[in-house]
Structures are given as structure tokens and as C-alpha cells.
Motif scaffolding. Structure first.
Motif, PDB file in Angstrom:
ATOM      1  N   TRP A 450      34.966  32.907  -7.286  1.00  0.00           N
ATOM      2  CA  TRP A 450      35.307  31.806  -7.717  1.00  0.00           C
ATOM      3  C   TRP A 450      34.521  30.522  -6.055  1.00  0.00           C
ATOM      4  O   TRP A 450      32.999  29.623  -7.042  1.00  0.00           O
ATOM      5  N   GLU A 454      31.590  28.357  -8.462  1.00  0.00           N
ATOM      6  CA  GLU A 454      31.870  27.245  -8.681  1.00  0.00           C
ATOM      7  C   GLU A 454      32.774  26.187  -7.782  1.00  0.00           C
ATOM      8  O   GLU A 454      32.001  25.131  -8.226  1.00  0.00           O
ATOM      9  N   HIS A 455      32.888  26.032  -6.376  1.00  0.00           N
ATOM     10  CA  HIS A 455      33.505  25.645  -5.404  1.00  0.00           C
ATOM     11  C   HIS A 455      31.988  24.307  -5.287  1.00  0.00           C
ATOM     12  O   HIS A 455      31.255  24.862  -4.556  1.00  0.00           O
TER      13      HIS A 455
END
Length: 521
Positions: A450, A454-455
Motif C-alpha cells: 500500500w 497508493e500512499h
């Protein structure tokens, strides 16, 4: 007479208990004068009706099961923007609702094993792990002993013509060179330095000192400490004894050589320079630290590193993750690319040691293509695995330079420490403990995936580490910059200053040197 409350008062109390207010029962009782028992009865009725009334300031993960179930029921028919608005109004995350929904579904599944069964399984698992470790250690010892015995047998045949003659004997340069070749060959084959030194008949420290001396100035002369040298201006024994007598005189017993020289000069007496007095006192064992002051220490230089691309500067560290039992921890090994903020590798182990760190970096460098041509620098703090000889040898083999923080200065490794803070304050991080090693490994793998994909990282203009690492960040930021420029052209009166700068930082540094101010004439 028991007081009665109308519907308006109840609705007001329910709103204060519900998100985003989430006031506690005690606070509402103090401000309204309604008894706590009445408030708890109302809250119980509302919970049975499926309404979300946590009435607590605790984070959502610590809500009661009824409140979590109520939130799941209320959000069951929502999706898209409606679900996002529902979560923001109540201080929740969509992923939290998904976990609560999954937990409610799992509660109807097969029953979990009892605590006694879990403890028995855990005990058997720990016993198998200990047996496996013991067998591995015994196997490694036997393999190492066999390899060392074969190496020593081979060296014993070659060392017959170049064996040392005894302690304190000056060995000729030719024999030293031959012994050093045997020493290096034995180390390369896996034998220990002590075993080779015992076979040759020379201390291992002497062999290492020979290797340093041969690389610098060869074996042309006896450079051992304390070897005799001809010095024309050497003090005579009488002058030396006179100087020692003066230093130990009661008049000068409490004074430094600088003070002694000054007083003697006033009396028109000269026995030697300050450096000479210091040297003779050191040789006679008279120059020891006295007083309550601390021994002087040289300050360590501030590490200054700069990265202009990937794989130039890496930061790594180890942090503790709570295990199933109080006092038991798992160790998370992490290495990050400082320029792109991408996590290049993360592994969880049951203990902390240099062998695991060495194997960890061997896999990371192989997967990322880091080699001697990359000229990477690995920065870390001063922990035992970081400072170990095993890791240093592995990094030298991989062509990676080492850099260390100053003692007790965590800001020198701020990138790794900041990542640990982001990880441990994430909404999916367990509130108490991890169940076992497999669960913590699964969670760390999911979090790293993640984080990289995504971060949106604030230090790299809110792009993901993968986007910056693989060269997509500049194009994304160019689109953002163009969007802001077009918005400013449409409504210039709304902009009192230049638009936001979306350019990516080209240089990322650790302890960037501060510019020195010019000294006024």
C-alpha cells in the motif's frame, strides 16, 4: 417525583453521543443534569434500534461490538461518494467498515479453537522452532569444522618451509611475505584467523599488522613499536632522571607541564619543551587522567549525503513489533530508497542479528540490481547489526558504502524513523498485539504494498513512491502545474500570489550543509 423528558431533549442527547461529537455519558450528565443511569438506558435503547451512539472519545477501533455493528448496518446500502461522505461525517475509514463487516461475517463461521488449544499449539510450535534452531546450529558448526580442518591440512603442507622460529624473533621479509600469502589463502578458504595463526606459530594480530605494514611501506625495516632507533638529540639518562625528579617534586606535583615550564623559566631554568615533558611522562606512566573532569572525546562528523536519483542513498533500520505475549517482540528489517521514498525491502524475524541483516541485503541488492557500478551508500544508526563485521563484509562484497548516524542523534536517520511513525500510526495497525509471526508478516507485506503503490507522500509532492521511483512523477506534476496555470488564467483576481509549485525535488539530502555566513571585514 421522577423527571420526564420530551423528544427534543432525547434527540439532542442522541446527537451529542453520535459521531462526530461522540461526547461521553459523564460529560453529557454534567452539562444537562440528567443522571448517568438514565443516559445509559437511552443509549441501550438506541443501540437495540440499530443507531450509532458510541458516546465515547476513544478511537473507532475501541468502540463496542454493538457500535461497530450499527455502523456496518447503516453503511450497508451506501457506495461511492455516499459512503465517503458517511465515513468522513463519522470520523471513519472505508477500510475500517470493511474489516468490521468481515469480522461480523466471520463470527457466524466455525468456532475458533479454545484458549487451551491455542496455548498447546503455540507450545508445540515453539518447541519445534527451538529444535530446528538447535539442529541448524549443530549442522553449521560441523560444516565449519570440516571446512576448517581441510583448509588447515592443506596449509600445513605449504607452511613447513615457512614456520616462525619463536616469540620475539625478527623474521626476514621473504618469510613474512610467504606467511602472509598462506594467511590470506586460509581466510579465503574459510578457516579462522586464530587457527591459521596457531598453525603458523604467530599471533593473529601480528599477521594482520604485517598485512597493513606490507601495503604501506613494505618490510624494509623494523617498524615495531619500541624497536631501537638512533636519535642524535636523545636525552641522556641523567637528564631524563632530572626531569622526572622535577615533575614529581612537591612544588609541581599538582601542576601541568605547561605551568611547570613557565615557573622554571621565571627561575632561569630550562629542562625541556612541553612536548618533551609530556612524552617522557607518558613513557614513565606519569601521564594519567586526574580530577573530576570527563575524558575528552572527539566529536563525530555530521554525516552529509545527497541523492539525485534512485539507488544512490539508502536508509535502513530495525524496529520492534509487539508479539502475542507481553515482553515478546518481532523485529522488522526495512530499507528505503531516500530519493524516491520507495521501500526496497521489508522482512520480519523473531530475533535481531547480523547474519539475518546480511542475508536481507543480499536479497534486496540482487532484486534491485544494486552492484559495485551503482556506488550506493547505505545509511543507518549505530545498532549492533549495523556495526557488525558480517554486514560490513557483505556490503563490501556488494560494492555498497556504509554511513552511520552520530550517537544519540535520531535525526540523522530521519527518513527511516519517519516511515516507522507512519506505519505504527496507520489506521490498520493493531491496537494491541500481533497473534503470531505469520500474521505480522502478512500485515507488513500488505502495508508495504500500500505504501509504495497508493500512499501519497508529502515529501515528494503527493505522488506515490512507485511513481517517483519509476520516473512517472515529473509527468504527473507537469499536469498539475498546467491545471493551476489554466485556473489562474480563468480567474486571475482570485490569485494574490504565484500558483503552487508542483515541481519534484531534484536533490534529497541527509543533513544538508548549512551555508556559512561571510565574516564582515
Amino acid at each position: 417525583m421522577k423527571p420526564t423528558y420530551d423528544t427534543a431533549v432525547r434527540d439532542q442527547v442522541r446527537q451529542r453521543m453520535s459521531p462526530p461529537n461522540r461526547e461521553s455519558v459523564a460529560e453529557i450528565a454534567r452539562s444537562t443534569g440528567i443522571t448517568t443511569q438514565t443516559l445509559y438506558n437511552w443509549r441501550s435503547q438506541w443501540q437495540k434500534q440499530g443507531q450509532l451512539v458510541p458516546a465515547t472519545t476513544k478511537p473507532p477501533e475501541q468502540w463496542s461490538a454493538l457500535d461497530k455493528l450499527a455502523a456496518v448496518i447503516q453503511a450497508a446500502g451506501l457506495s461511492g461518494p455516499d459512503l465517503g461522505a458517511f465515513c468522513r461525517e463519522r470520523g471513519l475509514y472505508p477500510k475500517q467498515l470493511a474489516r468490521w463487516r468481515q469480522a461480523a461475517e466471520d463470527a457466524n463461521g466455525p468456532s475458533a479453537p479454545s484458549m487451551a488449544d491455542q496455548r498447546e499449539l503455540q507450545r508445540k510450535n515453539q518447541e519445534l522452532i527451538r529444535q530446528n534452531r538447535r539442529l541448524q546450529r549443530e549442522l553449521e558448526k560441523k560444516e565449519k569444522a570440516l571446512s576448517e580442518a581441510a583448509t588447515l591440512l592443506m596449509l600445513s603442507k605449504k607452511a613447513r618451509s615457512a614456520v616462525a622460529t619463536g616469540r620475539g624473533t625478527m623474521i626476514p621479509p621473504e618469510d613474512r611475505s610467504q606467511l602472509m600469502e598462506l594467511f590470506r589463502e586460509g581466510l579465503k578458504e574459510g578457516a579462522s584467523a586464530t587457527a591459521i595463526a596457531d598453525l603458523i606459530g604467530i599471533c593473529s594480530r601480528t599477521l594482520r599488522r604485517w598485512g597493513i605494514a606490507f601495503q604501506t611501506h613494505g618490510f624494509s625495516q623494523d617498524r615495531r613499536k619500541g624497536s631501537p632507533r638512533n636519535v642524535a638529540h636523545r636525552f641522556t639518562p641523567e637528564e631524563r632522571q632530572r626531569l622526572i625528579h622535577i615533575v614529581n617534586d612537591p612544588r609541581f606535583a599538582d601542576l601541568t607541564p605547561a605551568q611547570i615550564v613557565a615557573i622554571l623559566a621565571e627561575e632561569r631554568i630550562y629542562v625541556g619543551s612541553e612536548s618533551t615533558i609530556y612524552r617522557i611522562m607518558r613513557q614513565e606512566g606519569l601521564l594519567n587522567h586526574r580530577g573530576r573532569t570527563r575524558l575528552p572525546r572527539e566529536p563525530r562528523e555530521v554525516p552529509v549525503l545527497e541523492a539525485t536519483g534512485i539507488h544512490q542513498v539508502l536508509a535502513w533500520d530495525i524496529t520492534l513489533l509487539p508479539g502475542p505475549v507481553k515482553g515478546q517482540f518481532y523485529y522488522l528489517y526495512m530499507v528505503m530508497d531516500v530519493w524516491s521514498r520507495r521501500i526496497l525491502g521489508a522482512e520480519v524475524h523473531e530475533h535481531e542479528c547480523s547474519e539475518l541483516a546480511s542475508a536481507f541485503f543480499d536479497r534486496v541488492c540482487r532484486d534491485e540490481g544494486i552492484s559495485k557500478e551503482t556506488a550506493a551508500v547505505l545509511h543507518s544508526d549505530n545498532g549492533a547489526p549495523m556495526r557488525s563485521f558480517t554486514l560490513a563484509a557483505k556490503m563490501a562484497e556488494l560494492g555498497v558504502s556504509l554511513s552511520f548516524s552520530r550517537p544519540r542523534v535520531s535525526n540523522d536517520n530521519a527518513y527511516a524513523e519517519s516511515w516507522f511513525r507512519t506505519m505504527k500510526y496507520h489506521q490498520s495497525y493493531p491496537l494491541r498485539r500481533f497473534r503470531d509471526l505469520l500474521s505480522v508478516k502478512a500485515w507488513v507485506d500488505g502495508f508495504v504494498e500500500w505504501y509504495n503503490a497508493e500512499h501519497r507522500h508529502s515529501g515528494i509532492k503527493y505522488v506515490t513512491p512507485n511513481q517517483r521511483h519509476y520516473g512517472q512523477a515529473d509527468a504527473i506534476c507537469a499536469i498539475r502545474q498546467q491545471t493551476y496555470e489554466e485556473a489562474r488564467q480563468r480567474h486571475p483576481q482570485r490569485w494574490s500570489r504565484p500558483p503552487r509549485n508542483w515541481l519534484q525535488p531534484q536533490v534529497v539530502s541527509i543533513n544538508h550543509p548549512r551555508p556559512q555566513k561571510p565574516v564582515a571585514a
